[in-house]
Design a protein around this motif. Sequence first.
Motif, PDB file in Angstrom:
ATOM      1  N   GLY A   1      20.121 -18.376  52.297  1.00 31.27           N
ATOM      2  CA  GLY A   1      18.631 -17.545  52.398  1.00 31.27           C
ATOM      3  C   GLY A   1      17.866 -17.818  51.191  1.00 31.27           C
ATOM      4  O   GLY A   1      16.662 -18.117  51.387  1.00 31.27           O
ATOM      5  N   VAL A   2      18.405 -17.980  49.912  1.00 34.43           N
ATOM      6  CA  VAL A   2      17.738 -18.388  48.926  1.00 34.43           C
ATOM      7  C   VAL A   2      16.998 -19.634  48.873  1.00 34.43           C
ATOM      8  O   VAL A   2      15.961 -19.901  48.624  1.00 34.43           O
ATOM      9  CB  VAL A   2      18.406 -17.983  47.554  1.00 34.43           C
ATOM     10  N   PRO A   3      17.784 -20.803  49.024  1.00 28.16           N
ATOM     11  CA  PRO A   3      17.164 -22.170  49.169  1.00 28.16           C
ATOM     12  C   PRO A   3      16.083 -22.238  50.107  1.00 28.16           C
ATOM     13  O   PRO A   3      15.147 -22.899  50.169  1.00 28.16           O
ATOM     14  CB  PRO A   3      18.261 -23.007  49.285  1.00 28.16           C
ATOM     15  N   ALA A   4      16.477 -21.581  51.324  1.00 21.95           N
ATOM     16  CA  ALA A   4      15.466 -21.743  52.375  1.00 21.95           C
ATOM     17  C   ALA A   4      14.235 -21.037  52.084  1.00 21.95           C
ATOM     18  O   ALA A   4      13.249 -21.666  52.582  1.00 21.95           O
ATOM     19  CB  ALA A   4      16.277 -21.065  53.883  1.00 21.95           C
ATOM     20  N   LEU A   5      14.232 -20.105  51.502  1.00 23.28           N
ATOM     21  CA  LEU A   5      13.170 -19.305  51.224  1.00 23.28           C
ATOM     22  C   LEU A   5      12.363 -20.166  50.097  1.00 23.28           C
ATOM     23  O   LEU A   5      10.930 -20.195  50.339  1.00 23.28           O
ATOM     24  CB  LEU A   5      13.370 -17.964  50.310  1.00 23.28           C
ATOM     25  N   LEU A   6      13.000 -20.744  49.000  1.00 26.46           N
ATOM     26  CA  LEU A   6      12.353 -21.737  48.252  1.00 26.46           C
ATOM     27  C   LEU A   6      11.797 -22.943  48.956  1.00 26.46           C
ATOM     28  O   LEU A   6      10.656 -23.538  48.701  1.00 26.46           O
ATOM     29  CB  LEU A   6      13.209 -22.109  46.956  1.00 26.46           C
ATOM     30  N   LEU A   7      12.417 -23.580  49.818  1.00 25.15           N
ATOM     31  CA  LEU A   7      12.018 -24.587  50.773  1.00 25.15           C
ATOM     32  C   LEU A   7      10.778 -24.255  51.530  1.00 25.15           C
ATOM     33  O   LEU A   7       9.765 -25.082  51.561  1.00 25.15           O
ATOM     34  CB  LEU A   7      13.043 -25.123  51.506  1.00 25.15           C
ATOM     35  N   ILE A   8      10.981 -23.301  52.286  1.00 24.46           N
ATOM     36  CA  ILE A   8       9.659 -22.677  53.198  1.00 24.46           C
ATOM     37  C   ILE A   8       8.523 -22.538  52.223  1.00 24.46           C
ATOM     38  O   ILE A   8       7.183 -22.854  52.552  1.00 24.46           O
ATOM     39  CB  ILE A   8       9.934 -21.470  53.671  1.00 24.46           C
TER      40      ILE A   8
ATOM     41  N   VAL B   1      32.728 -12.843  49.793  1.00 28.81           N
ATOM     42  CA  VAL B   1      32.656 -14.365  49.730  1.00 28.81           C
ATOM     43  C   VAL B   1      32.049 -14.966  50.940  1.00 28.81           C
ATOM     44  O   VAL B   1      31.336 -15.627  51.215  1.00 28.81           O
ATOM     45  CB  VAL B   1      33.803 -15.003  49.314  1.00 28.81           C
ATOM     46  N   PHE B   2      32.552 -14.076  52.112  1.00 29.38           N
ATOM     47  CA  PHE B   2      32.128 -14.503  53.421  1.00 29.38           C
ATOM     48  C   PHE B   2      30.768 -13.985  53.800  1.00 29.38           C
ATOM     49  O   PHE B   2      30.092 -14.791  54.262  1.00 29.38           O
ATOM     50  CB  PHE B   2      33.176 -13.678  54.473  1.00 29.38           C
ATOM     51  N   TYR B   3      30.541 -12.882  53.187  1.00 20.95           N
ATOM     52  CA  TYR B   3      28.955 -12.314  53.343  1.00 20.95           C
ATOM     53  C   TYR B   3      27.911 -13.130  52.527  1.00 20.95           C
ATOM     54  O   TYR B   3      26.829 -13.207  52.735  1.00 20.95           O
ATOM     55  CB  TYR B   3      28.613 -10.935  53.512  1.00 20.95           C
ATOM     56  N   GLY B   4      28.403 -13.592  51.247  1.00 21.42           N
ATOM     57  CA  GLY B   4      27.573 -14.423  50.507  1.00 21.42           C
ATOM     58  C   GLY B   4      27.053 -15.750  50.950  1.00 21.42           C
ATOM     59  O   GLY B   4      26.183 -16.350  50.273  1.00 21.42           O
ATOM     60  N   ALA B   5      27.667 -16.272  52.174  1.00 18.41           N
ATOM     61  CA  ALA B   5      27.138 -17.554  52.908  1.00 18.41           C
ATOM     62  C   ALA B   5      25.665 -17.316  53.278  1.00 18.41           C
ATOM     63  O   ALA B   5      24.964 -18.046  53.032  1.00 18.41           O
ATOM     64  CB  ALA B   5      28.139 -17.711  54.007  1.00 18.41           C
ATOM     65  N   GLY B   6      25.393 -16.216  53.586  1.00 23.41           N
ATOM     66  CA  GLY B   6      24.093 -15.700  54.050  1.00 23.41           C
ATOM     67  C   GLY B   6      22.941 -15.965  52.712  1.00 23.41           C
ATOM     68  O   GLY B   6      21.799 -16.259  52.869  1.00 23.41           O
ATOM     69  N   LEU B   7      23.328 -15.541  51.409  1.00 21.67           N
ATOM     70  CA  LEU B   7      22.783 -15.589  50.448  1.00 21.67           C
ATOM     71  C   LEU B   7      22.660 -17.184  50.030  1.00 21.67           C
ATOM     72  O   LEU B   7      21.453 -17.595  49.724  1.00 21.67           O
ATOM     73  CB  LEU B   7      23.154 -15.015  49.215  1.00 21.67           C
ATOM     74  N   ALA B   8      23.688 -17.934  50.178  1.00 21.37           N
ATOM     75  CA  ALA B   8      23.594 -19.351  50.016  1.00 21.37           C
ATOM     76  C   ALA B   8      22.693 -20.062  50.726  1.00 21.37           C
ATOM     77  O   ALA B   8      22.006 -21.267  50.578  1.00 21.37           O
ATOM     78  CB  ALA B   8      24.992 -19.816  49.938  1.00 21.37           C
TER      79      ALA B   8
ATOM     80  N   VAL C   1      31.889 -20.759  58.433  1.00 11.49           N
ATOM     81  CA  VAL C   1      30.787 -19.930  58.109  1.00 11.49           C
ATOM     82  C   VAL C   1      29.796 -20.458  57.041  1.00 11.49           C
ATOM     83  O   VAL C   1      28.666 -20.963  57.131  1.00 11.49           O
ATOM     84  CB  VAL C   1      31.095 -18.245  57.764  1.00 11.49           C
ATOM     85  N   TRP C   2      30.662 -21.050  55.991  1.00 15.12           N
ATOM     86  CA  TRP C   2      29.943 -21.664  54.755  1.00 15.12           C
ATOM     87  C   TRP C   2      29.509 -22.914  55.144  1.00 15.12           C
ATOM     88  O   TRP C   2      28.288 -23.340  55.043  1.00 15.12           O
ATOM     89  CB  TRP C   2      30.696 -21.698  53.675  1.00 15.12           C
ATOM     90  N   LEU C   3      30.218 -23.807  56.058  1.00 17.60           N
ATOM     91  CA  LEU C   3      29.636 -25.033  56.432  1.00 17.60           C
ATOM     92  C   LEU C   3      28.361 -24.974  57.215  1.00 17.60           C
ATOM     93  O   LEU C   3      27.446 -25.795  57.025  1.00 17.60           O
ATOM     94  CB  LEU C   3      30.771 -25.780  57.361  1.00 17.60           C
ATOM     95  N   THR C   4      28.457 -23.975  58.075  1.00 16.06           N
ATOM     96  CA  THR C   4      27.060 -23.796  59.004  1.00 16.06           C
ATOM     97  C   THR C   4      25.949 -23.398  58.166  1.00 16.06           C
ATOM     98  O   THR C   4      24.914 -24.036  58.217  1.00 16.06           O
ATOM     99  CB  THR C   4      27.237 -22.693  60.043  1.00 16.06           C
ATOM    100  N   PHE C   5      26.186 -22.546  57.161  1.00 11.03           N
ATOM    101  CA  PHE C   5      24.868 -22.016  56.411  1.00 11.03           C
ATOM    102  C   PHE C   5      24.372 -23.031  55.426  1.00 11.03           C
ATOM    103  O   PHE C   5      23.508 -23.193  55.327  1.00 11.03           O
ATOM    104  CB  PHE C   5      25.067 -20.714  55.644  1.00 11.03           C
ATOM    105  N   LEU C   6      25.230 -23.916  54.785  1.00 12.28           N
ATOM    106  CA  LEU C   6      25.164 -25.082  53.889  1.00 12.28           C
ATOM    107  C   LEU C   6      24.354 -26.064  54.676  1.00 12.28           C
ATOM    108  O   LEU C   6      23.362 -26.810  54.179  1.00 12.28           O
ATOM    109  CB  LEU C   6      26.228 -25.367  53.145  1.00 12.28           C
ATOM    110  N   GLY C   7      24.866 -26.434  55.819  1.00 15.04           N
ATOM    111  CA  GLY C   7      24.132 -27.273  56.660  1.00 15.04           C
ATOM    112  C   GLY C   7      23.063 -26.813  56.955  1.00 15.04           C
ATOM    113  O   GLY C   7      22.170 -27.875  57.311  1.00 15.04           O
ATOM    114  N   ALA C   8      22.652 -25.755  57.373  1.00 13.29           N
ATOM    115  CA  ALA C   8      21.302 -25.215  57.751  1.00 13.29           C
ATOM    116  C   ALA C   8      20.202 -25.513  56.598  1.00 13.29           C
ATOM    117  O   ALA C   8      19.190 -25.829  57.070  1.00 13.29           O
ATOM    118  CB  ALA C   8      21.383 -23.843  58.223  1.00 13.29           C
TER     119      ALA C   8
END
Length: 187
Positions: A136-143, A127-134, A53-60
């Motif tokens: 979401g926050v950078p994605a929001l800034l990139l957008i 920790v599991f659900y925190g991957a969405g935050l990891a 899950v963390w790999l997927t979200f960080l890769g995104a």
Amino acid sequence: MVRIIDFCFRLLKVAIAALLAGMVVLVFGNVVLRYAFNTGITYSEELSRMFFVWLTFLGAVVAMREHGHLGVDSLLRRLPPTAAKVAVLAGQALMLWATWLMISGSWTQTVINLHVSAPATGISMGVFYGAGLAFGVPALLLILADMIGVITGRIDVTTAEFVKDSEDEVALEHQPEPSLATPSVKH
């Protein structure tokens, strides 16, 4: 500032590689232990799922920065520049909204599950659900950075690539250029 951001994204890539290596070791090691020794690592499945899950979200996040997601921009290329700019900004506004939904939902789930322990490892499910935050926050800034670039004219929507048209295009970008000094060998 750009160097710091580049360094952070290099660290993200290292973290992704480490998560992938950890998954391989845990899953392969567990398979070998189960078949060869009729035993296993109790927390292997749970930990490898968290790693995935963390790999997927960080890769995104990395793919979003490199505009590596697949998409179709053929309509965008046919629009006049002003209409293309409006279309890009509308698309990015929708992405902002979806990312905000991801952040708010992940935050809610992280807070709710902060004191819930995973059954095998005992790690907080926050920790599991925190991957969405990891993600979401950078994605929001990139957008937001892309939107500001389009609005200010720093990014020209007629020439900029916000998505890749095909996987072939992505693969070709990562291949080395053929060298003229190396002769080709014919068999």
